[in-house]
Motif scaffolding. Structure first.
Motif, PDB file in Angstrom:
ATOM      1  N   THR A   1      26.703  19.400  -7.670  1.00 54.44           N
ATOM      2  CA  THR A   1      26.674  17.994  -8.088  1.00 54.44           C
ATOM      3  C   THR A   1      25.264  17.453  -7.975  1.00 54.44           C
ATOM      4  N   LEU A   2      24.865  16.710  -8.978  1.00 57.60           N
ATOM      5  CA  LEU A   2      23.576  16.023  -8.986  1.00 57.60           C
ATOM      6  C   LEU A   2      23.860  14.528  -8.842  1.00 57.60           C
ATOM      7  N   VAL A   3      23.419  13.945  -7.724  1.00 54.69           N
ATOM      8  CA  VAL A   3      23.665  12.539  -7.429  1.00 54.69           C
ATOM      9  C   VAL A   3      22.346  11.787  -7.542  1.00 54.69           C
ATOM     10  N   CYS A   4      22.358  10.651  -8.220  1.00 57.84           N
ATOM     11  CA  CYS A   4      21.156   9.840  -8.336  1.00 57.84           C
ATOM     12  C   CYS A   4      21.508   8.391  -8.021  1.00 57.84           C
ATOM     13  N   VAL A   5      20.619   7.738  -7.245  1.00 55.97           N
ATOM     14  CA  VAL A   5      20.837   6.364  -6.808  1.00 55.97           C
ATOM     15  C   VAL A   5      19.556   5.570  -7.020  1.00 55.97           C
ATOM     16  N   GLU A   6      19.699   4.373  -7.576  1.00 61.66           N
ATOM     17  CA  GLU A   6      18.580   3.440  -7.680  1.00 61.66           C
ATOM     18  C   GLU A   6      18.912   2.212  -6.846  1.00 61.66           C
ATOM     19  N   ILE A   7      17.953   1.816  -6.014  1.00 64.61           N
ATOM     20  CA  ILE A   7      18.104   0.639  -5.160  1.00 64.61           C
ATOM     21  C   ILE A   7      16.955  -0.303  -5.479  1.00 64.61           C
TER      22      ILE A   7
ATOM     23  N   GLY B   1       0.796  -1.218   0.000  1.00 67.09           N
ATOM     24  CA  GLY B   1       0.000   0.000   0.000  1.00 67.09           C
ATOM     25  C   GLY B   1       0.830   1.271   0.000  1.00 67.09           C
ATOM     26  N   PHE B   2       2.147   1.154   0.117  1.00 66.85           N
ATOM     27  CA  PHE B   2       3.013   2.328   0.106  1.00 66.85           C
ATOM     28  C   PHE B   2       3.695   2.430  -1.248  1.00 66.85           C
ATOM     29  N   ILE B   3       3.740   3.609  -1.793  1.00 65.04           N
ATOM     30  CA  ILE B   3       4.439   3.807  -3.060  1.00 65.04           C
ATOM     31  C   ILE B   3       5.893   4.152  -2.741  1.00 65.04           C
ATOM     32  N   VAL B   4       6.814   3.417  -3.336  1.00 63.66           N
ATOM     33  CA  VAL B   4       8.236   3.608  -3.086  1.00 63.66           C
ATOM     34  C   VAL B   4       8.902   4.009  -4.395  1.00 63.66           C
ATOM     35  N   PRO B   5       9.564   5.155  -4.432  1.00 67.11           N
ATOM     36  CA  PRO B   5      10.213   5.559  -5.677  1.00 67.11           C
ATOM     37  C   PRO B   5      11.374   4.637  -6.015  1.00 67.11           C
ATOM     38  N   ALA B   6      11.666   4.537  -7.280  1.00 69.44           N
ATOM     39  CA  ALA B   6      12.753   3.676  -7.735  1.00 69.44           C
ATOM     40  C   ALA B   6      14.101   4.388  -7.646  1.00 69.44           C
ATOM     41  N   ALA B   7      14.110   5.720  -7.593  1.00 69.74           N
ATOM     42  CA  ALA B   7      15.371   6.462  -7.586  1.00 69.74           C
ATOM     43  C   ALA B   7      15.298   7.638  -6.621  1.00 69.74           C
ATOM     44  N   THR B   8      16.452   7.950  -6.047  1.00 69.05           N
ATOM     45  CA  THR B   8      16.595   9.093  -5.151  1.00 69.05           C
ATOM     46  C   THR B   8      17.624  10.030  -5.765  1.00 69.05           C
TER      47      THR B   8
END
Length: 131
Positions: A80-86, A27-34
């Motif tokens: 700096t623009l940092v992006c992480v996918e977990i 029921g919680f929406i979790v983004p794929a990237a931060t």
């Protein structure tokens, strides 16, 4: 009639969620990237915060949890623009909480955004401003 309207909205929205790659868990929406944007208000970025975020990212990398990590440098003051996918939903959720806490303790404004992917979104030419 209410059910028909609701069903129509669900059917219209379904392709958007499928395309966005935003995961749902319990029921919680979790983004794929931060995405973390270290920008400068004219006197450089928060280097201490950047070091802490880099260390956190390294811990998650060492644990094999990060599937994508990008860093794009822009500007003249360390921006700096940092992006992480977990890929793991629980690990992603924990990472996001930790990053939020770090940013709140930071000395300078740093933007945090949750995205569907670290891939840049291409914009069709007809939507770009006229030259």
């Amino acid at each position: 009639m209410k059910n028909l309207k609701l069903m129509s909205l669900v059917l219209l929205a379904a392709p958007l969620f499928a395309q966005a790659e935003i995961r749902e868990n319990g029921g919680f929406i979790v983004p794929a990237a931060t995405q973390i944007n270290f920008f400068s208000p004219g006197n450089g970025i928060d280097h201490a915060l950047k070091d802490k975020v880099d260390a956190l990212i390294q811990r998650y990398k060492d644990a094999g949890l990060i599937t994508v990590h990008t860093e794009k440098h822009y500007g003249f003051e360390g921006e700096t623009l940092v992006c992480v996918e977990i890929s793991d939903i629980n690990a992603s959720r924990k990472f996001n909480v930790k990053v939020e806490k770090l940013i709140k303790k930071g000395q300078r404004k740093t933007n945090l955004e949750y995205l569907s992917s670290c891939d840049p979104v291409e914009v069709a030419e007809e939507f770009l401003p006229a030259q």
